[in-house]
Design a protein around this motif. Structure first.
Motif, short mmCIF file in Angstrom:
data_model
loop_
_atom_site.label_atom_id
_atom_site.label_comp_id
_atom_site.label_asym_id
_atom_site.label_seq_id
_atom_site.Cartn_x
_atom_site.Cartn_y
_atom_site.Cartn_z
N VAL B 79 15.32 30.63 115.03
CA VAL B 79 14.63 31.88 114.74
C VAL B 79 13.31 31.64 114.00
CG1 VAL B 79 14.81 34.02 113.44
CG2 VAL B 79 16.72 33.26 114.80
N PHE B 83 10.86 31.00 117.14
CA PHE B 83 10.51 32.42 117.23
C PHE B 83 9.56 32.85 116.12
CE2 PHE B 83 14.69 33.62 119.59
CZ PHE B 83 14.29 32.82 120.63
N GLN B 84 9.24 31.95 115.20
CA GLN B 84 8.28 32.22 114.12
C GLN B 84 8.63 33.44 113.29
OE1 GLN B 84 4.84 32.65 116.52
NE2 GLN B 84 5.32 30.76 117.58
N ALA B 85 9.93 33.70 113.11
CA ALA B 85 10.32 34.83 112.27
C ALA B 85 10.09 34.46 110.80
CB ALA B 85 11.78 35.17 112.49
N ASP B 86 10.05 35.49 109.96
CA ASP B 86 9.85 35.26 108.54
C ASP B 86 11.05 34.49 107.98
OD1 ASP B 86 8.10 36.69 106.12
OD2 ASP B 86 10.08 35.98 105.57
N VAL B 88 12.09 34.07 104.91
CA VAL B 88 12.87 34.75 103.87
C VAL B 88 13.90 35.67 104.52
CG1 VAL B 88 12.78 36.35 101.94
CG2 VAL B 88 11.01 34.61 102.19
N VAL B 89 13.44 36.50 105.45
CA VAL B 89 14.35 37.47 106.07
C VAL B 89 15.43 36.75 106.87
CG1 VAL B 89 14.51 39.53 107.47
CG2 VAL B 89 12.44 39.07 106.21
N SER B 90 15.04 35.70 107.59
CA SER B 90 16.02 34.97 108.39
C SER B 90 17.07 34.33 107.47
CB SER B 90 15.33 33.90 109.23
OG SER B 90 16.29 33.09 109.85
#
Lengths: 377, 322
Positions: B79, B83-86, B88-90
């Motif tokens: 992720v 997918f370059q998701a944040d 912290v949130v991941s």
């Protein structure tokens, strides 16, 4: 823009391959569609896991639907669960807009409950005081305690650059221990882990209280806290999207360097936003004990503060979207209490957040299946 | 309130924090922050205990724990890296997911009977050393000794080996590392996985050695988050991580022991006569984590040292990076 090809085996070639292109701009309709798809995928994955551990996924989901939205009575209970969720969702959304990772809404919720209890049990407001004195006093105290609890990590972040993820989370444990101390040692009723019941003047009015005038309201538990939450959603939306302060908050979130050069006071905004966030979570705590529990006790939250994080993210940090999303999660929490094994609602929440952030790649990239031989060489 | 006993027990329970902290240090050195430690430790603790209950083999339990937690970490890897998701949130999502999975699959495990725990050993010659012997080398679970070996090994790996240099390169300057011919994505996946396995090992060490059993979320009770705080305190250095982890372990034990005696330093012990004050003692590890973070942050500001430069940033090949 980079064009990359994946999933192409060297020797044996599939007739199709995935083509991934960077998007310059995503169409407006795509974002809600992708979120919806993410939730569906999450529910599907949750069902698979439920079946693996020997549960009945179809029955579980049907139960959630029935027990949360089946009739007016249970829908009213769902709204009761949604009330604190809206408020903590707003608390998270406003902080996340500035890329401040306040994951301490749970602790700020407990502090808000403690603040409201001090007003009643200390007592700061006399027992004979009318409702229009007691309730506003509890409201102010709850928000002040929550704001204080948010200000601590805000100050540490602004002045010493201490990572707020960990400080807010650590303060959750501290707040819960503090509330436990007051519940067990100071206000315990007969040695039980709960305070005495508040006087009626400290209860938020419920719809059921007006059943004599409106027969339809009989047995409905929805209380005034829902109105607080909806007003708060409007106010936070106005602050974020229609005020100069909100513009500064969003600018810092998008590009702190640009905000700094534009003269935005980042230190002051960090503290203020954390206080606003804490006050909203504190209001949730106040509303919960004044509207539902009517006393201070140890188990007042099934992890509202953490669910608020998911809600804020699912609502794309938009205060007006937080409310409907909270109703869905309120239903999940309400109906999930009776589902075995006990971790199911938590599991589904985790999967939803994961598929949600994973799906956001579809907003940045266009993914297509193309025929290999249909391509120009 | 025997200081030797407190320190001895501190080393034992600090070993859990040590594994988790070292794992996170390795992951963060590669430029990926994984806040999901708590979830990975929980699923490690649950699967180690579950496997040991069914097979009776603790080492198999540990192995499975490491594998499962490593796989969970890879999810964070996909992720955030592809997918370059944040991050912290991941990481938060991973905590929820790990907690939910371990509660669902661990249902009923708390009723499982006694199991054979990991062996306890004293080191022959070293345990005879005065003071240090009883604290570090007597009647410890073998996991404690694994911890002693892990610290210098990881330190030497990071600073003195070629793969260690590559690890630091992808965390400090992935663009340059890529230009050097390193596969940034592959290395980051590798170290996210390694960090996950160590978090799983930390969880397994709890449920099979330090406080045996499966007690749902109370098994870890926030130690994953304390470990993340320790990484910052340790300035991404294994030796400082060991110091921090053992100190925290001793603090946890002291909180239990301080409520025992009637007199403390010749005075009436308030914690004995008013057990409710124990709630304030329970806050100490969490307050102490905040203090430790403040110390770490001040030092980082002063020495201009600190986090790996690319920590928390996704690397997108072919685009201009930081």
């Amino acid at each position: 823009m980079a064009t990359t090809a994946t999933a192409v085996p060297r020797r044996w070639r599939l007739p199709y391959r995935l083509q991934v292109d960077r998007r310059l701009e995503a169409p407006r309709w795509l974002s809600p569609l992708v979120s919806l798809g993410a939730i569906l995928v999450a529910l599907l994955l949750g069902a698979v896991i439920l079946e693996i551990v020997g549960g009945d996924a179809v029955a579980a989901y049907a139960h959630i639907g029935r027990a949360a939205f089946g009739n007016l009575g249970v829908f009213s209970d769902t709204l009761v669960k949604a009330t604190p969720l809206i408020l903590v969702g707003l608390a998270c959304a406003v902080a996340f807009q500035m890329k401040l990772w306040n994951i301490g809404a749970e602790g700020q919720f407990f502090m808000g409950a403690l603040g409201a209890s001090v007003v009643v049990l200390a007592p700061i407001v006399p027992i004979e005081a009318p409702r229009w004195v007691t309730i506003p006093a509890m409201l102010v105290a709850g928000m002040a305690f929550g704001a204080l609890w948010g200000a601590i990590p805000g100050l540490l972040k602004a002045t010493l650059r201490v990572n707020e993820v960990i400080t807010t989370l650590m303060l959750n444990y501290v707040a819960i221990s503090l509330v436990n101390f007051f519940v067990f040692a100071v206000w315990s009723e007969g040695g039980f882990q709960m305070s005495p019941t508040f006087q009626r003047a400290a209860w938020l009015p419920r719809l059921a209280d007006y059943a004599s005038q409106v027969p339809l309201f009989r047995g409905l538990t929805t209380h005034l806290g829902l109105a607080f939450a909806l007003v708060a959603a409007g106010v936070v939306w106005y602050i974020l999207y229609r005020s100069l302060w909100g513009f500064e908050i969003r600018l810092v979130g998008d590009n702190p360097r640009a905000a700094h050069y534009a003269g935005v006071n980042i230190v002051r905004n960090t503290v203020l936003v954390m206080m606003l966030s804490g006050a909203l979570a504190g209001l949730a705590g106040m509303s919960e004990i004044s509207g539902v529990v009517h006393r201070l006790q140890t188990s007042i939250s099934p992890g509202y503060g953490f669910t608020g994080i998911i809600i804020a993210w699912l609502a794309k940090l938009n205060p007006l979207v937080v409310a409907p999303v909270s109703v869905l999660f309120g239903g999940l929490i309400l109906a999930g209490r009776e589902i075995q094994p006990a971790g199911v609602p938590r599991l589904i929440q985790g999967i939803i957040l994961f598929t949600l952030i994973a799906s956001e790649v579809l907003l940045r990239y266009r993914v297509r299946l193309v025929r290999v031989d249909a391509e120009p060489a | 309130m025997d200081p030797i006993i407190i320190l001895q027990a501190g080393v034992a329970s600090g070993t859990v924090l040590l594994f988790a902290t070292i794992g996170e240090i390795i992951t963060e050195r590669s430029g990926v922050m994984n806040l999901g430690l708590e979830g990975m430790m929980l699923i490690g603790a649950m699967s180690a205990f579950g496997v040991t209950v069914t097979t009776g083999n603790g080492f198999l339990g540990l192995l499975v724990a490491m594998l499962v937690a490593g796989l969970l970490a890879l999810l964070h890897g996909v992720v955030t890296i592809h997918f370059q998701a944040d991050q912290v949130v991941s990481g938060l999502a991973l905590t929820f997911l790990g907690t939910g999975l371990s509660l669902v699959f661990g249902e009923g495990l708390n009723k499982a009977g006694a199991i054979s725990l990991l062996p306890v050993q004293s080191v022959p010659v070293l345990s005879a050393i005065p003071i240090l012997g009883p604290i570090f080398f007597t009647n410890h679970s073998i996991m404690v000794y694994v911890g002693y070996l892990l610290v210098p090994a990881v330190w030497a790996y990071i600073h003195f080996t070629r793969p260690g240099l590559h690890l630091r390169a992808v965390g400090e300057n992935p663009t340059a590392a890529d230009a050097m011919g390193l596969n940034v994505y592959r290395l980051r996946y590798l170290y996210v996985f390694v960090g996950g396995t160590l978090a799983g090992l930390a969880g397994g060490t709890i449920s099979l050695a330090i406080s045996p059993g499966w007690f749902s979320e109370l098994t870890t009770s926030g130690q994953g988050w304390i470990a993340i705080g320790l990484v910052i305190f340790a300035q991404w250095d294994p030796w400082r991580a060991a110091f921090g982890a053992y100190t925290f372990g001793a603090l946890r034990r002291m909180i239990l022991d301080i409520q025992g005696p009637q007199a403390l330093l010749g005075l009436r012990n308030p914690f004995f006569f008013n057990p409710y004050l124990g709630f304030f003692l329970q806050m100490l590890p969490y307050l102490f984590t905040i203090v430790v973070l403040i110390i770490g942050s001040r030092e980082a500001l002063r020495k201009r040292l600190g986090a790996p430069a690319a920590l928390g940033l996704p690397y997108i090949r072919g685009e201009r990076g930081a």
